[in-house]
Write a protein that holds these residues in place. Structure first.
Motif, PDB file in Angstrom:
ATOM      1  N   ASP A  41       0.721  -1.239  -0.076  1.00 37.25           N
ATOM      2  CA  ASP A  41      -0.092  -0.166  -0.009  1.00 37.25           C
ATOM      3  C   ASP A  41       0.718   1.253   0.068  1.00 37.25           C
ATOM      4  O   ASP A  41       1.010   1.777   1.030  1.00 37.25           O
ATOM      5  CB  ASP A  41      -0.954   0.031   1.374  1.00 37.25           C
ATOM      6  N   ARG A  42       1.351   1.669  -1.109  1.00 35.95           N
ATOM      7  CA  ARG A  42       2.292   2.700  -1.394  1.00 35.95           C
ATOM      8  C   ARG A  42       1.835   3.741  -2.080  1.00 35.95           C
ATOM      9  O   ARG A  42       2.452   4.630  -2.438  1.00 35.95           O
ATOM     10  CB  ARG A  42       3.712   2.064  -1.795  1.00 35.95           C
ATOM     11  N   ASP A  43       0.837   3.588  -2.785  1.00 40.47           N
ATOM     12  CA  ASP A  43       0.374   4.738  -3.640  1.00 40.47           C
ATOM     13  C   ASP A  43      -0.288   5.638  -2.886  1.00 40.47           C
ATOM     14  O   ASP A  43      -0.870   5.551  -1.803  1.00 40.47           O
ATOM     15  CB  ASP A  43      -0.729   3.988  -4.584  1.00 40.47           C
ATOM     16  N   PRO A  44      -0.471   6.861  -3.482  1.00 43.64           N
ATOM     17  CA  PRO A  44      -1.316   7.806  -2.733  1.00 43.64           C
ATOM     18  C   PRO A  44      -2.779   7.481  -2.647  1.00 43.64           C
ATOM     19  O   PRO A  44      -3.112   7.154  -3.461  1.00 43.64           O
ATOM     20  CB  PRO A  44      -0.991   9.069  -3.571  1.00 43.64           C
ATOM     21  N   ALA A  45      -3.299   7.582  -1.503  1.00 42.58           N
ATOM     22  CA  ALA A  45      -4.640   7.418  -1.121  1.00 42.58           C
ATOM     23  C   ALA A  45      -5.395   8.122  -0.235  1.00 42.58           C
ATOM     24  O   ALA A  45      -4.855   8.532   0.675  1.00 42.58           O
ATOM     25  CB  ALA A  45      -4.775   5.661  -0.750  1.00 42.58           C
ATOM     26  N   THR A  46      -6.500   8.144  -0.182  1.00 43.44           N
ATOM     27  CA  THR A  46      -7.483   8.962   0.797  1.00 43.44           C
ATOM     28  C   THR A  46      -8.508   7.771   1.169  1.00 43.44           C
ATOM     29  O   THR A  46      -8.968   7.238   0.318  1.00 43.44           O
ATOM     30  CB  THR A  46      -7.802  10.252   0.273  1.00 43.44           C
ATOM     31  N   ILE A  47      -9.186   8.020   2.205  1.00 43.48           N
ATOM     32  CA  ILE A  47     -10.303   7.200   2.720  1.00 43.48           C
ATOM     33  C   ILE A  47     -11.082   8.227   3.503  1.00 43.48           C
ATOM     34  O   ILE A  47     -10.876   8.893   4.292  1.00 43.48           O
ATOM     35  CB  ILE A  47      -9.829   5.796   3.365  1.00 43.48           C
TER      36      ILE A  47
ATOM     37  N   ALA B 524      -7.385   9.614   6.397  1.00 37.31           N
ATOM     38  CA  ALA B 524      -6.152   8.956   6.500  1.00 37.31           C
ATOM     39  C   ALA B 524      -5.550   9.167   5.359  1.00 37.31           C
ATOM     40  O   ALA B 524      -6.040   8.854   4.327  1.00 37.31           O
ATOM     41  CB  ALA B 524      -6.304   7.480   7.009  1.00 37.31           C
ATOM     42  N   ARG B 525      -4.320   9.624   5.336  1.00 40.52           N
ATOM     43  CA  ARG B 525      -3.543   9.678   4.216  1.00 40.52           C
ATOM     44  C   ARG B 525      -2.546   8.814   4.314  1.00 40.52           C
ATOM     45  O   ARG B 525      -1.653   8.916   5.119  1.00 40.52           O
ATOM     46  CB  ARG B 525      -2.985  11.082   4.053  1.00 40.52           C
ATOM     47  N   TRP B 526      -2.248   8.110   3.177  1.00 42.92           N
ATOM     48  CA  TRP B 526      -1.150   6.974   3.203  1.00 42.92           C
ATOM     49  C   TRP B 526       0.030   7.830   2.436  1.00 42.92           C
ATOM     50  O   TRP B 526      -0.117   8.734   1.939  1.00 42.92           O
ATOM     51  CB  TRP B 526      -1.696   5.659   2.525  1.00 42.92           C
ATOM     52  N   PRO B 527       1.126   7.137   2.849  1.00 40.66           N
ATOM     53  CA  PRO B 527       2.515   7.807   2.337  1.00 40.66           C
ATOM     54  C   PRO B 527       2.589   7.598   0.834  1.00 40.66           C
ATOM     55  O   PRO B 527       2.188   6.748   0.172  1.00 40.66           O
ATOM     56  CB  PRO B 527       3.652   6.810   3.129  1.00 40.66           C
ATOM     57  N   THR B 528       3.200   8.723   0.387  1.00 37.93           N
ATOM     58  CA  THR B 528       3.305   8.809  -0.861  1.00 37.93           C
ATOM     59  C   THR B 528       4.757   7.958  -1.170  1.00 37.93           C
ATOM     60  O   THR B 528       5.625   8.030  -0.546  1.00 37.93           O
ATOM     61  CB  THR B 528       3.457  10.145  -1.628  1.00 37.93           C
ATOM     62  N   ARG B 529       4.632   7.408  -2.504  1.00 37.50           N
ATOM     63  CA  ARG B 529       5.786   6.585  -2.926  1.00 37.50           C
ATOM     64  C   ARG B 529       7.053   7.521  -2.717  1.00 37.50           C
ATOM     65  O   ARG B 529       7.108   8.579  -3.098  1.00 37.50           O
ATOM     66  CB  ARG B 529       5.864   6.174  -4.314  1.00 37.50           C
TER      67      ARG B 529
END
Lengths: 170, 529
Positions: A41-47, B524-529
Motif C-alpha cells: 500500500d504505497r500509492d497515494p490514497a485517501t479514505i 487518513a492519508r497513506w504515504p506517497t511513494r
C-alpha cells in the motif's frame, strides 16, 4: 465472554475478521495478519466515510470512499461472521424463479438515444441493449449476461436518472 | 470610462462579456480583471453558483435551458447590450467559431474577440482551408479538395479517386471537428457504407452532410502551431504543441515543445502555419494543426480560429498571456514587441510545459462520463504548477456539458523535470465524489515510451490497458476500508485493535499512527511513494 473468545481467535491471524466489497467485484475477507500487512500500500490514497443507506445501520454495514492512485471506489465493510451468517440465511431462503432475473440500471444520468432490443428477444452476454447520451457522448449499455429481454422500461428520447431501471433480462 | 490598471496601463476595453462557462470563462474573467476591464459573466440555471459567475463583476442569467443557454446568440447579444459591454470573448467551443455569431456581434456594435466572420466562415469549411493551404504551397494531407459524392450512382468515380489517394483513408466531415462525421476505411468494399454513415453523422452534428477523403497518415504525431495576428496582417508563430496523446480524436494531454522535433522541422511548421494564416486573413488567435511523420515530413490538417483549450502550455513556455494579447489585438493594437520577441525565440524554447485534462470520465470504462457531486476538491500547488479549474468542492457536475473539470499544467527547465513535477502534482490532487481521468495521467507520467517522448496518435489505443492497474488499486482500497472499519469504533464493526499492540504497526513516516489516523477529520492519508 463469547466476544472475548472471538477476539482472541481473530488475533491468531487466520480467522477472517472483516468483509469488504466494492459493488461490482468479488468481496474480500481479511484476517488480522492481512490487515497489518502494509507492504503493497504505497500509492497515494485517501479514505473517507460515506453516508449510510437505509438498512445499513441495522445490518452493521459501513461505507467508505477510497481513492487509490486516482482510482475511486465505494467500499462497504461489515463484520465477516455476520456477513457469513447472512449469506447462509439468504441461500436457504432464495426462491426459485427470481434468481435469474437481472435489472439493468442507468450508470449515468442522460438521455436514451436508441433501443437495440425489445421484450421477448434473446440476447448474448455483452450485447448492446440501448444507447445513453451524456455529456455529448453516446454510451452503449450492454447486457450483463445471456438471456431473454423481460421488459424494456424506457423509450428513445427519455431522460433517465442515475440508478433508474432500464431493462430486465431474464 | 478611462480607468487604468495599477500599472497605469489603459485597458483595451471598458467592459467585456464572456460568452462561455467553466474553466475558460474563469480564465478570461481573470485576464479582464488584470487588465482593468469590467467583466460580464453569463450562466444557465445549473451554473448559477459556478466559480466563473462569482468571479465576474456582473453576471447575467441565460435562463433555465442548459441545452440552449450558451448557444443562444440573440440572448447573449441582449445580455452584452444590457451590461453595456463593448466586446464579447467567446472562449472555445459553443459559438466561438460561428461566423454568424461574430457578425451579430459586429452588427450590434460589439467587438468580437477573434478572427473576422469572413475568416471564420472560410476556415470552418475544412475543404476551403485545404484549398487555401495548397494555394500557398503548404503540403496538405493527400485527399480530395471537393466534397465527395455519397450517392450510389457516383460510387465508381469516388472509388477510383480513393485508389489514387491510397488505403487506408479517412472520410471526414467538411464542417467537422472532434471526430464526429469521421470514419476510417480500410478497403474499397467499406467505402460506400462509410461515406453514407459519415455524411449522416455530419448532417446531424453540423447541419452539413458534406464529407471528403483524406489519406490516413499512420505513425504520425499531432503537432499544432499557436498563431497571433493583428489587423495589419502581421502574423507570428509562438511555438508548437504536441497533442498526440488522444483517445478517439479527443486530446487528453498537450505539451510544448514537441519532444524530439528538430529546429528545422519546427521552423518549417511555423512558416507553413504563418503562410496559411496569411492566406485566410487571420486576425487575433488561432492554431494551425499538422500531422508530423517520424521522418519529419509534415502535412497541414486545419486551422482552429479561436483560443484552444491547451493554450496554457504555450503561455508557460513563452511567458505571454494569450488572453491579454487577444484583447489588445481585438482593440486594434498591433502585435506587441513582446509577442514578436517571443516569436523570434519560439524555435529554440528554453523550458518545457505539459498539460493534462482532468475530466469527469472513467478511464477504466472507456472514458465514460461520470457526472456527480464533487464532495472534495483539493488541487495541487507549488513551484511550476498551474491549475485552471471551473469547479470547486460542492460543484454538481451535470451531464449537459463537456466533462472537463480542470487543466493541470506544469512547467520546468526541461522535459524530465516537467514529468516528475507532473507526477508530484498529480499525487497532490485529492478529488472525492466522482471518478476522474487522474489514474490515466498518473500512469502516463510514469510510462517509459511517453518519457522517451514522441509517442504517436495510436499510443492510447494500443497502450492503455487499465484493468491490472485498477485491480491493484482496488485491492489496496479494500484493505484500507477494512483497517478503517476496525479502527473507528462506531458503526457496528468490532474494535479490537489499538496502536502498537503487537509491535506490528505499519511504518508510517507521517507519524499518524493507527489510533489517530481514523479520527483525523475522518481522513487518513497513506504515504506517497
Amino acid at each position: 465472554m463469547a466476544d472475548a473468545v472471538t477476539a482472541a481467535d481473530a488475533m491468531d491471524g487466520m480467522t477472517p475478521l472483516i468483509r469488504v466489497a466494492t459493488e461490482t467485484d468479488e468481496p474480500l475477507e481479511l484476517t488480522m495478519d492481512e490487515l497489518l500487512a502494509l507492504s503493497d500500500d504505497r500509492d497515494p490514497a485517501t479514505i473517507r466515510p460515506l453516508d449510510l443507506r437505509a438498512g445499513d445501520r441495522a445490518a452493521g454495514i459501513r461505507r467508505w470512499e477510497v481513492v487509490v492512485d486516482g482510482w475511486r471506489f465505494e467500499v462497504m465493510s461489515e463484520d465477516a461472521r455476520r456477513a457469513r451468517l447472512r449469506d447462509r440465511a439468504r441461500k436457504g431462503g432464495a426462491s426459485a424463479g427470481s434468481h435469474s432475473r437481472v435489472t439493468v440500471r442507468a450508470q449515468i444520468p442522460g438521455r436514451i438515444t436508441r433501443l437495440f432490443v425489445q421484450a421477448g428477444e434473446g440476447v448474448e452476454q455483452g450485447a448492446p441493449l440501448l444507447g445513453v447520451e451524456a455529456m455529448k457522448m453516446e454510451n452503449e449499455v450492454r447486457s450483463p449476461r445471456a438471456g431473454t429481454i423481460g421488459r424494456v422500461l424506457v423509450s428513445a428520447g427519455d431522460r433517465v436518472e442515475l440508478g433508474q431501471e432500464l431493462v430486465v433480462v431474464e | 470610462m478611462t480607468a487604468t490598471t495599477a500599472a497605469g496601463v489603459r485597458p483595451p476595453f471598458a467592459t467585456v462579456l464572456v460568452a462561455n462557462r467553466g474553466e475558460i470563462a474563469l480564465r478570461i474573467v481573470r485576464a479582464c480583471r488584470e487588465l482593468g476591464i469590467r467583466s460580464v459573466a453569463v450562466y444557465t440555471d445549473i451554473d448559477a453558483s459556478s466559480p466563473h459567475v462569482r468571479a465576474a463583476d456582473v453576471a447575467i442569467s441565460l435562463g433555465p435551458s442548459a441545452e440552449r443557454g450558451y448557444l443562444d446568440a440573440a440572448r447573449l447579444i441582449d445580455a452584452a447590450r444590457a451590461a453595456d459591454a463593448d466586446a464579447v470573448h467567446p472562449g472555445y467551443g459553443f459559438l466561438s467559431e460561428r461566423p454568424e455569431f461574430a457578425r451579430l456581434c459586429t452588427d450590434a456594435g460589439l467587438t468580437f474577440v477573434g478572427p473576422s466572420a469572413e475568416t471564420l466562415a472560410g476556415l470552418g469549411e475544412k475543404l476551403a482551408a485545404r484549398r487555401a493551404a495548397r494555394a500557398v504551397g503548404v503540403a496538405i494531407v493527400p485527399g480530395t479538395l471537393e466534397a465527395a459524392p455519397v450517392s450510389p450512382e457516383q460510387m465508381a468515380g469516388i472509388i477510383e479517386i480513393a485508389d489514387r489517394i491510397g488505403w487506408p483513408l479517412l472520410v471526414k466531415a467538411a464542417a467537422g471537428g472532434g471526430g464526429r462525421g469521421m470514419r476510417r476505411v480500410d478497403s474499397k468494399a467499406e467505402l460506400p457504407g462509410a461515406l453514407a454513415t459519415a455524411a449522416a453523422e455530419a448532417e446531424g452534428a453540423f447541419g452539413d452532410g458534406s464529407v471528403y477523403l483524406e489519406r490516413l497518415v499512420e505513425g504520425a504525431r499531432h503537432v499544432e502551431v499557436q498563431l497571433l495576428g493583428d489587423a495589419a496582417g502581421n502574423v507570428v508563430a509562438l511555438g508548437e504543441r504536441d497533442c498526440s496523446v488522444q483517445r478517439r480524436h479527443q486530446k487528453l494531454v498537450e505539451e510544448a515543445p514537441a519532444p524530439g522535433l528538430s529546429t528545422d522541422v519546427r521552423r518549417t511548421l511555423f512558416d507553413s502555419a504563418v503562410k496559411v494564416a496569411g492566406a485566410v486573413g487571420l486576425q487575433n488567435a488561432a492554431t494551425a494543426e499538422f500531422l508530423v511523420e517520424p521522418s519529419g515530413a509534415s502535412w497541414f490538417l486545419e486551422v482552429n480560429a479561436r483560443l484552444q483549450v491547451e493554450h496554457g502550455v504555450t503561455e508557460l513556455v513563452t511567458g505571454l498571456d494569450l488572453v491579454h494579447e487577444q484583447l489588445r489585438l481585438a482593440a486594434g493594437e498591433p502585435l506587441s514587441q513582446r509577442v514578436r520577441d517571443a516569436g523570434e525565440r519560439a524555435a529554440e524554447p528554453d523550458r518545457h510545459a505539459i498539460e493534462v485534462r482532468i475530466s469527469a470520465e472513467d478511464p477504466g470504462r472507456g472514458f465514460a462520463p461520470t457526472p456527480g457531486l464533487l464532495t472534495r476538491w483539493v488541487s495541487p500547488a507549488g513551484p511550476g504548477v498551474r491549475v485552471d479549474a471551473g469547479v470547486e468542492e460542492g460543484t454538481r457536475v451535470g451531464a449537459d456539458y463537456d466533462p472537463l473539470l480542470a487543466k493541470l499544467l506544469v512547467v520546468a527547465p526541461d522535459r524530465p523535470t516537467a514529468l516528475s513535477r507532473l507526477s508530484r502534482a498529480l499525487g497532490e490532487f485529492d478529488v472525492g465524489g466522482l471518478q476522474t481521468t487522474i489514474p490515466f495521467h498518473r500512469w502516463l507520467a510514469k510510462h517509459e515510451a511517453f518519457a522517451r517522448g514522441g509517442v504517436t496518435l495510436d499510443f492510447v489505443a494500443t497502450e492503455w490497458q487499465p484493468s491490472d492497474d485498477r485491480e491493484r488499486a482496488r485491492q489496496q482500497a479494500l484493505r484500507m476500508a477494512a483497517r478503517a472499519a476496525m479502527q473507528a469504533p462506531d458503526g457496528g464493526a468490532p474494535s479490537i485493535l489499538s496502536p502498537g499492540t503487537d509491535g506490528r504497526s505499519p511504518p508510517e513516516p507521517s507519524g499518524d499512527r493507527w489510533g489517530s489516523a481514523g479520527r483525523q477529520d475522518g481522513v487518513a492519508r497513506w504515504p506517497t511513494r
